[in-house]
Write a protein that holds these residues in place. Structure first.
Motif, PDB file in Angstrom:
ATOM      1  N   VAL A 249     -26.534 -10.375 -55.828  1.00 57.47           N
ATOM      2  CA  VAL A 249     -27.490 -10.611 -56.945  1.00 57.47           C
ATOM      3  C   VAL A 249     -27.270 -11.954 -57.928  1.00 57.47           C
ATOM      4  CG1 VAL A 249     -29.039  -9.680 -58.580  1.00 57.47           C
ATOM      5  CG2 VAL A 249     -28.675  -8.330 -56.660  1.00 57.47           C
ATOM      6  N   ASN A 250     -26.072 -11.853 -58.497  1.00 58.61           N
ATOM      7  CA  ASN A 250     -25.626 -12.772 -59.394  1.00 58.61           C
ATOM      8  C   ASN A 250     -25.548 -13.980 -58.445  1.00 58.61           C
ATOM      9  OD1 ASN A 250     -25.780 -12.406 -62.119  1.00 58.61           O
ATOM     10  ND2 ASN A 250     -23.802 -10.942 -61.950  1.00 58.61           N
ATOM     11  N   ALA A 251     -25.011 -13.954 -57.416  1.00 58.12           N
ATOM     12  CA  ALA A 251     -24.682 -15.253 -56.687  1.00 58.12           C
ATOM     13  C   ALA A 251     -25.688 -15.943 -56.037  1.00 58.12           C
ATOM     14  CB  ALA A 251     -23.350 -14.953 -55.745  1.00 58.12           C
ATOM     15  N   GLU A 252     -26.497 -15.040 -55.233  1.00 56.78           N
ATOM     16  CA  GLU A 252     -27.503 -15.621 -54.319  1.00 56.78           C
ATOM     17  C   GLU A 252     -28.701 -15.036 -54.522  1.00 56.78           C
ATOM     18  OE1 GLU A 252     -26.193 -13.878 -50.296  1.00 56.78           O
ATOM     19  OE2 GLU A 252     -24.890 -15.639 -51.028  1.00 56.78           O
ATOM     20  N   GLY A 253     -29.037 -14.225 -55.768  1.00 58.75           N
ATOM     21  CA  GLY A 253     -30.597 -13.524 -55.713  1.00 58.75           C
ATOM     22  C   GLY A 253     -31.545 -14.342 -55.973  1.00 58.75           C
ATOM     23  N   LEU A 254     -32.343 -14.054 -55.072  1.00 56.94           N
ATOM     24  CA  LEU A 254     -33.737 -14.891 -55.313  1.00 56.94           C
ATOM     25  C   LEU A 254     -34.970 -14.294 -56.024  1.00 56.94           C
ATOM     26  CD1 LEU A 254     -33.889 -16.376 -51.458  1.00 56.94           C
ATOM     27  CD2 LEU A 254     -33.121 -17.528 -53.644  1.00 56.94           C
ATOM     28  N   ALA A 255     -34.885 -13.130 -56.305  1.00 53.38           N
ATOM     29  CA  ALA A 255     -35.870 -12.393 -57.097  1.00 53.38           C
ATOM     30  C   ALA A 255     -35.721 -12.829 -58.439  1.00 53.38           C
ATOM     31  CB  ALA A 255     -35.527 -10.755 -57.112  1.00 53.38           C
ATOM     32  N   PRO A 256     -36.999 -12.850 -58.911  1.00 56.48           N
ATOM     33  CA  PRO A 256     -37.138 -13.396 -60.436  1.00 56.48           C
ATOM     34  C   PRO A 256     -36.362 -12.532 -61.354  1.00 56.48           C
ATOM     35  CG  PRO A 256     -39.164 -12.512 -59.523  1.00 56.48           C
ATOM     36  CD  PRO A 256     -38.394 -12.596 -58.287  1.00 56.48           C
ATOM     37  N   ASP A 257     -36.305 -11.192 -61.157  1.00 56.66           N
ATOM     38  CA  ASP A 257     -35.546 -10.458 -62.095  1.00 56.66           C
ATOM     39  C   ASP A 257     -34.220 -10.181 -61.767  1.00 56.66           C
ATOM     40  OD1 ASP A 257     -36.149  -8.987 -59.732  1.00 56.66           O
ATOM     41  OD2 ASP A 257     -36.932  -7.153 -60.951  1.00 56.66           O
ATOM     42  N   ALA A 258     -33.486 -11.033 -60.973  1.00 56.25           N
ATOM     43  CA  ALA A 258     -32.185 -11.022 -60.513  1.00 56.25           C
ATOM     44  C   ALA A 258     -30.992 -10.564 -61.693  1.00 56.25           C
ATOM     45  CB  ALA A 258     -31.734 -12.264 -59.931  1.00 56.25           C
ATOM     46  N   ALA A 259     -31.237 -11.196 -62.813  1.00 53.01           N
ATOM     47  CA  ALA A 259     -30.345 -11.035 -63.776  1.00 53.01           C
ATOM     48  C   ALA A 259     -30.529  -9.449 -64.455  1.00 53.01           C
ATOM     49  CB  ALA A 259     -30.576 -11.812 -64.972  1.00 53.01           C
ATOM     50  N   GLU A 260     -31.554  -9.037 -64.497  1.00 60.02           N
ATOM     51  CA  GLU A 260     -31.775  -7.683 -64.982  1.00 60.02           C
ATOM     52  C   GLU A 260     -31.511  -6.688 -63.968  1.00 60.02           C
ATOM     53  OE1 GLU A 260     -34.609  -9.853 -65.124  1.00 60.02           O
ATOM     54  OE2 GLU A 260     -34.545 -10.311 -67.324  1.00 60.02           O
ATOM     55  N   ILE A 261     -31.802  -6.754 -62.651  1.00 59.59           N
ATOM     56  CA  ILE A 261     -31.204  -6.288 -61.767  1.00 59.59           C
ATOM     57  C   ILE A 261     -29.742  -6.027 -61.889  1.00 59.59           C
ATOM     58  CG2 ILE A 261     -30.681  -5.870 -59.204  1.00 59.59           C
ATOM     59  CD1 ILE A 261     -33.639  -6.713 -58.819  1.00 59.59           C
ATOM     60  N   ALA A 262     -29.062  -7.019 -61.768  1.00 61.26           N
ATOM     61  CA  ALA A 262     -27.643  -7.140 -61.937  1.00 61.26           C
ATOM     62  C   ALA A 262     -27.070  -6.157 -63.214  1.00 61.26           C
ATOM     63  CB  ALA A 262     -26.919  -8.668 -62.134  1.00 61.26           C
ATOM     64  N   ALA A 263     -27.643  -6.443 -64.305  1.00 54.12           N
ATOM     65  CA  ALA A 263     -27.406  -5.595 -65.543  1.00 54.12           C
ATOM     66  C   ALA A 263     -27.640  -4.401 -65.395  1.00 54.12           C
ATOM     67  CB  ALA A 263     -28.185  -6.326 -66.597  1.00 54.12           C
ATOM     68  N   GLY A 264     -28.719  -3.915 -64.915  1.00 51.45           N
ATOM     69  CA  GLY A 264     -28.880  -2.535 -64.606  1.00 51.45           C
ATOM     70  C   GLY A 264     -28.071  -1.852 -63.591  1.00 51.45           C
ATOM     71  N   ALA A 265     -27.721  -2.655 -62.528  1.00 49.70           N
ATOM     72  CA  ALA A 265     -26.805  -2.108 -61.581  1.00 49.70           C
ATOM     73  C   ALA A 265     -25.304  -1.921 -62.156  1.00 49.70           C
ATOM     74  CB  ALA A 265     -26.639  -3.099 -60.502  1.00 49.70           C
ATOM     75  N   SER A 266     -25.144  -2.727 -63.118  1.00 54.90           N
ATOM     76  CA  SER A 266     -23.857  -2.670 -63.799  1.00 54.90           C
ATOM     77  C   SER A 266     -23.829  -1.481 -64.623  1.00 54.90           C
ATOM     78  CB  SER A 266     -23.437  -3.952 -64.647  1.00 54.90           C
ATOM     79  OG  SER A 266     -23.453  -5.168 -63.791  1.00 54.90           O
ATOM     80  N   ALA A 267     -24.584  -1.266 -65.408  1.00 50.94           N
ATOM     81  CA  ALA A 267     -24.696   0.105 -66.085  1.00 50.94           C
ATOM     82  C   ALA A 267     -24.510   1.209 -65.191  1.00 50.94           C
ATOM     83  CB  ALA A 267     -25.972  -0.096 -66.934  1.00 50.94           C
ATOM     84  N   VAL A 268     -25.345   1.243 -64.158  1.00 48.14           N
ATOM     85  CA  VAL A 268     -25.351   2.328 -63.312  1.00 48.14           C
ATOM     86  C   VAL A 268     -24.206   2.608 -62.611  1.00 48.14           C
ATOM     87  CG1 VAL A 268     -26.011   3.297 -61.082  1.00 48.14           C
ATOM     88  CG2 VAL A 268     -27.703   2.010 -62.604  1.00 48.14           C
ATOM     89  N   LEU A 269     -23.150   1.425 -62.376  1.00 50.23           N
ATOM     90  CA  LEU A 269     -22.169   1.625 -61.594  1.00 50.23           C
ATOM     91  C   LEU A 269     -21.211   2.327 -62.959  1.00 50.23           C
ATOM     92  CD1 LEU A 269     -20.305   0.843 -59.468  1.00 50.23           C
ATOM     93  CD2 LEU A 269     -19.997  -1.469 -60.307  1.00 50.23           C
TER      94      LEU A 269
END
Lengths: 295, 252
Positions: A249-269
Motif C-alpha cells: 500500500v505504501n509503495a504502490e497503493g492507488l487508493a486515495p486513503d492509502a496512507a491511512e490504510i497503511a497506518a491503520g494496518a500498522s496499528a493492527v499489526l
C-alpha cells in the motif's frame, strides 16, 4: 574521583539510557497507535481491500497473517523441538554438533530477501508450489527453525543436571526422562523462544513477497473446505499478509486513503503481536503450572 | 555372595586419561549403612556414582571392573541399565525434587513401572512418605508443588521418591551437607530407620555423621581405597597412618 561518585555516575548513565529506550519505544508505539487507531472500525478489520476507491479494509490480510503463523509454527515446532532435543541430549558433543550449530547460526542470520529468492526459485518454481501459503510457511521456517532448535537446546541445557539424573536413577528411560521431567521444566524458556520466533512471522515481509505472494484471492469465509481455491483454509492459495500489505500500500497503493490504510494496518499489526505475546505467555504459565503443580 | 547387597571387584573409573578410582574392591552388606569418607576429590562420589551406572552419562568416563548384585555383574555392557536403576535408589547432595506435586514426585516412578491403580498408588505414596517421616507434614498438601517444601523436607521427599520404586540398595551422596543441623538430625534418624530394610551406601564429609550412623566405613584417598573396617574400629584404632591422620583432622 572516589568510588561513591563513580557509582553514582554509572547509575545515572544506566538509568538515563534505559529511560531513553523506554521513551523511544513509547513514542514509537504512541505514534503508530495515534495515527492508526483513528482508522479502526469493524469494517476496516473485516472487509477486503479496495484497489482504487477509498474505504478498503484488511480482513483477508489479517486472516492470512494469523493463518500463516499457525502453518509456520505447525512445521517449525515439531522439527525444532526434535532437533533441539537431539542436539542437547542425544548428539555427542564434537565437531559434528559444532558444525550443525554453525549452520544453524548462519541460517538464522540470513538476509530475509535472500530466503525469499530461495523460496521463489526452489519452493515456488522447482517444487511447483506456486505463490502459496505453504511456500511462505516453508520460507519462514528457514528463519524460525534455527531459532527454535537453539532455544530448545538452551532450554534443556538449563534444566539442572540433578533433575535428569533423578529421573534416570528412578529407572525411567531416557526419553521418558526428557519428556516428563526435563521438558516441563524447560517450558518457560522454550515458550519465550517460540514467541520470539512467532513474532518474526508477523513482521516478515521480504521473504514473503516471492513466496506467499502479494495478492489474496477473494476469500469466501463461508467455505471451509481446505481444497477449494477460495477457501481461507486452502494452504495452496496465494496469501498477502498484513506486513506485505503495508509495504504494498505504501509503495504502490492507488487508493486515495492509502496512507491511512497503511497506518491503520500498522496499528493492527502491532496490536496483534502484543495480544499474541500476552496469550502465549498466559498459555505458557498455564502449562507450566499444570505440569509442575506450582500454585 | 548373597549376604552382600552389592560387591565391587577391582572397580576403576577413568575420566579420559585420568584414573579417578583405582582398583577398588568393596563388599556392602545388606541392612547396614556403609560410609565412604575421604577428602574432596578422593574419588568417593565417583565410586558411588558408578554403582548405579550414573557415570555412563558423563562423556569420556569409563568404568572397568565388576559390580555384583546377587549373581549378576551389573557393570556389563549388556546390563539393562534402566531396570537396574530401579533396584538402586539414589539421593543427591542438593535436594532435587521434580517440579511436580508432592504426590506426583512419589507416584511418578511406580506408575511408570506399571502401577496404574489409583488406590495402589495412593497407598505407595502414603507408605513412602511415612517411611521418610514426611507423611504428617504433607498429608494435607499432597497436591502442592514439591518445591514448596523446606530444604530438609525436600530431601526427605527425595528419599521417599527413591524408596517408592522398591529398591534394595540406596546410594546417598552427602545427603545432609546442604541442610541445617535440625534437618540433618532428621535425615540421620531416617537413615538409621531405613537400614533395617535397605543396603545403604553413603558418602559424607562429616566424620561425626559417619561415626553416628554407619556400621562400616571406607576411607578413600587419591582414588585408592586405603582402609575399610568396622566404623568403631576405624575411628578408634585405624590400621593405616593416613586414616588416623585424616580422622584426627591433620589434613583434608
Amino acid at each position: 574521583m572516589n568510588a561513591k561518585l563513580a557509582d553514582r555516575i554509572a547509575t545515572a548513565i544506566i538509568v538515563a539510557v534505559s529511560g531513553f529506550i523506554v521513551l523511544l519505544l513509547a513514542g514509537l508505539l504512541g505514534y503508530i497507535m495515534v495515527r492508526g487507531l483513528g482508522h479502526f472500525s469493524y469494517d476496516f478489520l473485516t472487509s477486503p481491500p479496495e484497489t482504487i476507491r477509498a474505504g478498503g479494509g484488511i480482513g483477508p490480510q489479517l486472516f492470512n497473517s494469523i493463518f500463516l503463523l499457525v502453518l509456520t509454527m505447525l512445521i517449525t515446532i515439531p522439527l525444532g523441538l526434535g532437533a533441539g532435543i537431539y542436539m542437547s541430549e542425544y548428539a555427542r558433543p564434537g565437531k559434528f554438533t559444532d558444525f550443525i550449530r554453525l549452520l544453524v547460526e548462519v541460517l538464522s542470520s540470513f538476509p530475509s530477501i535472500v530466503v525469499g529468492l530461495f523460496g521463489l526459485l526452489v519452493l515456488v518454481n522447482a517444487f511447483d508450489l506456486g505463490f502459496s501459503l505453504l511456500a511462505g510457511a516453508l520460507a519462514l521456517t528457514v528463519f524460525n527453525l534455527p531459532l527454535m532448535v537453539r532455544i530448545t537446546e538452551q532450554g534443556l541445557k538449563s534444566v539442572p543436571r540433578e533433575q535428569k539424573e533423578a529421573g534416570l536413577a528412578l529407572g525411567l528411560s531416557k526419553w521418558k526422562t526428557i519428556r516428563s521431567i526435563m521438558l516441563p521444566v524447560a517450558i518457560p524458556v522454550i515458550l519465550t523462544g517460540t514467541i520470539l520466533a512467532a513474532g518474526r512471522v508477523f513482521g516478515e515481509a521480504a521473504a514473503l513477497l516471492f513466496t506467499a505472494g502479494m495478492s489474496s484471492p477473494r476469500l469466501d469465509f463461508t467455505d471451509w473446505n481446505p481444497l477449494s481455491p477460495f477457501s481461507p483454509l486452502n494452504p495452496m492459495r496465494p496469501a498477502e499478509t498484513l506486513a506485505v500489505h503495508i509495504w504494498k500500500v505504501n509503495a504502490e497503493g492507488l487508493a486515495p486513503d492509502a496512507a491511512e490504510i497503511a497506518a491503520g494496518a500498522s496499528a493492527v499489526l502491532v496490536l496483534t503481536v502484543l495480544l499474541f505475546n500476552l496469550a502465549a505467555r498466559w498459555l505458557g504459565r498455564f502449562m507450566y503450572r499444570k505440569f509442575t503443580a506450582t500454585k | 555372595m548373597q549376604q552382600y547387597g552389592l560387591s565391587a571387584k577391582d572397580l576403576s573409573v577413568y575420566y579420559g586419561p585420568k584414573q579417578a578410582v583405582k582398583n577398588v574392591s568393596l563388599d556392602f552388606a545388606n541392612k547396614q549403612v556403609t560410609a565412604l569418607i575421604g577428602p574432596s576429590g578422593c574419588g568417593k562420589s565417583t565410586f558411588l556414582r558408578s554403582l548405579n551406572r550414573m557415570n555412563d552419562l558423563i562423556d569420556g568416563a569409563k568404568v572397568t571392573g565388576e559390580i555384583w548384585i546377587g549373581e549378576e555383574n551389573i557393570n556389563h555392557p549388556k546390563t539393562d541399565v534402566v531396570s537396574l536403576r530401579q533396584r538402586i535408589g539414589m539421593v543427591w547432595q542438593r535436594p532435587n525434587p521434580f517440579h511436580k506435586s508432592i504426590y506426583e514426585n512419589i507416584a511418578f516412578g511406580p506408575r511408570y513401572h506399571g502401577v496404574k491403580n489409583k488406590k495402589q498408588l495412593d497407598e505407595i505414596v502414603e507408605q513412602s512418605l511415612r517411611k521418610a517421616a514426611l507423611w504428617e507434614e504433607t498429608k494435607d498438601r499432597l497436591h502442592k508443588s514439591g518445591l514448596s517444601l523446606s530444604g530438609g523436607q525436600q530431601q526427605r521427599l527425595c528419599i521417599a521418591r527413591s524408596i517408592a520404586v522398591k529398591p534394595s540398595i540406596i546410594l546417598m551422596d552427602e545427603p545432609a551437607s546442604a541442610l541445617d543441623p535440625v534437618s540433618t538430625a532428621k535425615i540421620e534418624e531416617l537413615i538409621t530407620e531405613l537400614k533395617q530394610e535397605y543396603c545403604i551406601i553413603i558418602v559424607t564429609h562429616n566424620m561425626h555423621q559417619a561415626a553416628r550412623i554407619s556400621e562400616k566405613t571406607a576411607f578413600f584417598l587419591m582414588g585408592d581405597l586405603i582402609e575399610y573396617d568396622e566404623t568403631d574400629k576405624m575411628f578408634t584404632d585405624p590400621e593405616k597412618k593416613e586414616t588416623s591422620d585424616y580422622i584426627s583432622g591433620r589434613f583434608g
